[in-house]
Design an enzyme around this catalytic site. Sequence first.
Site, PDB file in Angstrom:
ATOM      1  N   ASN A 164      -9.997   0.006  -0.021  1.00 17.77           N
ATOM      2  CA  ASN A 164      -8.541   0.131   0.022  1.00 17.77           C
ATOM      3  C   ASN A 164      -7.980  -0.370  -1.312  1.00 17.77           C
ATOM      4  O   ASN A 164      -8.015  -1.564  -1.587  1.00 17.77           O
ATOM      5  CB  ASN A 164      -8.006  -0.695   1.198  1.00 17.77           C
ATOM      6  N   HIS A 223      -3.400   7.267   2.988  1.00 11.06           N
ATOM      7  CA  HIS A 223      -3.788   5.977   2.409  1.00 11.06           C
ATOM      8  C   HIS A 223      -5.207   5.653   2.854  1.00 11.06           C
ATOM      9  O   HIS A 223      -5.543   5.777   4.038  1.00 11.06           O
ATOM     10  CB  HIS A 223      -2.804   4.907   2.878  1.00 11.06           C
ATOM     11  N   CYS A 261       0.821  -1.224   0.000  1.00 20.21           N
ATOM     12  CA  CYS A 261       0.000   0.000   0.000  1.00 20.21           C
ATOM     13  C   CYS A 261       0.848   1.264   0.000  1.00 20.21           C
ATOM     14  O   CYS A 261       0.360   2.350  -0.297  1.00 20.21           O
ATOM     15  CB  CYS A 261      -0.959  -0.001   1.181  1.00 20.21           C
TER      16      CYS A 261
HETATM   17  N1  COA Z   1     -18.555  -8.761   9.065  1.00 18.67           N
HETATM   18  C1  COA Z   1     -19.064  -9.044  10.268  1.00 18.67           C
HETATM   19  N2  COA Z   1     -18.313  -9.389  11.313  1.00 18.67           N
HETATM   20  C2  COA Z   1     -16.991  -9.459  11.118  1.00 18.67           C
HETATM   21  C3  COA Z   1     -16.378  -9.199   9.880  1.00 18.67           C
HETATM   22  C4  COA Z   1     -17.222  -8.849   8.832  1.00 18.67           C
HETATM   23  N3  COA Z   1     -16.747  -8.563   7.608  1.00 18.67           N
HETATM   24  N4  COA Z   1     -15.049  -9.351  10.007  1.00 18.67           N
HETATM   25  C5  COA Z   1     -14.815  -9.696  11.285  1.00 18.67           C
HETATM   26  N5  COA Z   1     -15.997  -9.777  11.967  1.00 18.67           N
HETATM   27  C6  COA Z   1     -16.206 -10.113  13.354  1.00 18.67           C
HETATM   28  C7  COA Z   1     -15.055 -10.863  13.974  1.00 18.67           C
HETATM   29  O1  COA Z   1     -15.162 -12.242  13.714  1.00 18.67           O
HETATM   30  C8  COA Z   1     -15.225 -10.532  15.436  1.00 18.67           C
HETATM   31  O2  COA Z   1     -16.239 -11.375  15.967  1.00 18.67           O
HETATM   32  P1  COA Z   1     -16.110 -11.918  17.479  1.00 18.67           P
HETATM   33  O3  COA Z   1     -16.110 -10.679  18.333  1.00 18.67           O
HETATM   34  O4  COA Z   1     -17.325 -12.753  17.610  1.00 18.67           O
HETATM   35  O5  COA Z   1     -14.827 -12.674  17.526  1.00 18.67           O
HETATM   36  C9  COA Z   1     -15.774  -9.117  15.416  1.00 18.67           C
HETATM   37  O6  COA Z   1     -16.301  -8.910  14.102  1.00 18.67           O
HETATM   38  C10 COA Z   1     -14.722  -8.064  15.686  1.00 18.67           C
HETATM   39  O7  COA Z   1     -13.606  -8.337  14.872  1.00 18.67           O
HETATM   40  P2  COA Z   1     -12.283  -7.511  14.955  1.00 18.67           P
HETATM   41  O8  COA Z   1     -11.264  -8.154  14.084  1.00 18.67           O
HETATM   42  O9  COA Z   1     -11.970  -7.313  16.403  1.00 18.67           O
HETATM   43  O10 COA Z   1     -12.777  -6.139  14.338  1.00 18.67           O
HETATM   44  P3  COA Z   1     -12.002  -4.791  14.209  1.00 18.67           P
HETATM   45  O11 COA Z   1     -12.732  -3.726  14.888  1.00 18.67           O
HETATM   46  O12 COA Z   1     -10.528  -4.959  14.502  1.00 18.67           O
HETATM   47  O13 COA Z   1     -12.127  -4.511  12.649  1.00 18.67           O
HETATM   48  C11 COA Z   1     -10.844  -4.599  10.645  1.00 18.67           C
HETATM   49  C12 COA Z   1     -11.554  -5.410  11.734  1.00 18.67           C
HETATM   50  C13 COA Z   1     -10.198  -5.574   9.673  1.00 18.67           C
HETATM   51  C14 COA Z   1     -11.887  -3.757   9.930  1.00 18.67           C
HETATM   52  C15 COA Z   1      -9.796  -3.661  11.319  1.00 18.67           C
HETATM   53  O14 COA Z   1      -8.995  -4.413  12.201  1.00 18.67           O
HETATM   54  C16 COA Z   1      -8.915  -3.008  10.297  1.00 18.67           C
HETATM   55  O15 COA Z   1      -9.379  -2.228   9.482  1.00 18.67           O
HETATM   56  N6  COA Z   1      -7.600  -3.258  10.355  1.00 18.67           N
HETATM   57  C17 COA Z   1      -6.680  -2.700   9.390  1.00 18.67           C
HETATM   58  C18 COA Z   1      -6.732  -3.532   8.150  1.00 18.67           C
HETATM   59  C19 COA Z   1      -6.116  -2.821   6.983  1.00 18.67           C
HETATM   60  O16 COA Z   1      -6.343  -1.661   6.784  1.00 18.67           O
HETATM   61  N7  COA Z   1      -5.345  -3.565   6.189  1.00 18.67           N
HETATM   62  C20 COA Z   1      -4.708  -3.048   5.038  1.00 18.67           C
HETATM   63  C21 COA Z   1      -3.619  -2.134   5.439  1.00 18.67           C
HETATM   64  S1  COA Z   1      -2.848  -1.461   4.067  1.00 18.67           S
END
Ligand code: COA
Length: 331
Positions: free
Chosen positions: A288, A258, A117
């Site tokens: 993204n 980004h 990215c």
């Molecule tokens: N829809 C519904 N529920 C989802 C889901 C989806 N698409 N993806 C994950 N969940 C669930 C998980 O299983 C978890 O359930 P649980 O509490 O029963 O275990 C719950 O939602 C919370 O998941 P979590 O991973 O803690 O969520 P989060 O707030 O960290 O958000 C991301 C997840 C991926 C959106 C966030 O971590 C993020 O944006 N990270 C950066 C990723 C990124 O930008 N990557 C590229 C960088 S260049």
Amino acid sequence: MSAAQRRSVILGTGSELPNKIITNEDLERLVETSDEWITVRTGIKQRRVLEEGKGNADMAYHAALRALEDADLEAKDLDAIVMGTVTADYPFPSSACVLEDMLGARKAFSFDVNAACSGFLNALAVSDSFIRSGLINNALVVGSDALSRLLNWEDRTTCILFGDAAGAVVLGASENGDKGILSTRLRTDGSHVKTLYVPAGGSRNPTNPETVQNNEHTITMNGKEVFKTAVRSMEEISRQALKDAGVTIDQVSLVIPHQANRRIIEALAERLHVPMEKVMINLDKYGNTSAASVPVALDEARRTGRIKAGDVVLLNAFGAGFAWGAAVGRF
Ligand code: COA
């Protein structure tokens, strides 16, 4: 021109978004998720996907044509093409070579930069250095990725986040000391390789029926770890780039971060003490788009009048590697 006076200026920008749109509602039919969850956790409402049969360079080509037209420069006069991408058309040669052929940019040397990215920031920094050193007089700098090709459409933790796009910038040498790229900063931390990566298909774990069966050719990510480190790293590198440029955050008219997650951007803006009105956001429309995210947002900001002559703009990005970077420029 003496090397000390030379600077690279942005002569033109362009972008390309594939026509096919996948909305959050479409994803509700693929995996157990909801429009509400995706919107609240990421800010993304829809993303674009490159149609089957096309490659990365097909998107980059259209972005490049728009940037060249904007710059009033012909492809045959380009000295270099540097493309940030992790989804090249082929394992080798580079997508920049494919693009060079499509454009007929016969004079240019061309290569890809793999910094996920942060790829566009890395490509920009390299091209800027080439221009300031006097090696070249102009460059086409591209960020183009089709991460849809690397997604496991059954993995709700990743398939909701990404989209395909290309953005391009034409840089040219200038003696006008006020305008242009004022600073660039790049960093990596390779201890996080496996926090966000594609496990198979490279030399360590080549493609075989088992890797395909196990879905090892798709993106694997620890989202929480990425989130935490992204905010901290982009804040730090933005401050360094601003200091190098000799400008304060108050002098910045627009931050173009980004476009990974709205919450990451809001946390970054808060830490940098920048009001959200001064922050470019278009991830709701495109998700993204990896290396394309910053140049696509930059192009949109220019074309919608959010950047005026004299404005100071801060770019920053963070991604797999981890690799991250920032740049400050005056228009
Ligand atoms: N829809 C519904 N529920 C989802 C889901 C989806 N698409 N993806 C994950 N969940 C669930 C998980 O299983 C978890 O359930 P649980 O509490 O029963 O275990 C719950 O939602 C919370 O998941 P979590 O991973 O803690 O969520 P989060 O707030 O960290 O958000 C991301 C997840 C991926 C959106 C966030 O971590 C993020 O944006 N990270 C950066 C990723 C990124 O930008 N990557 C590229 C960088 S260049």
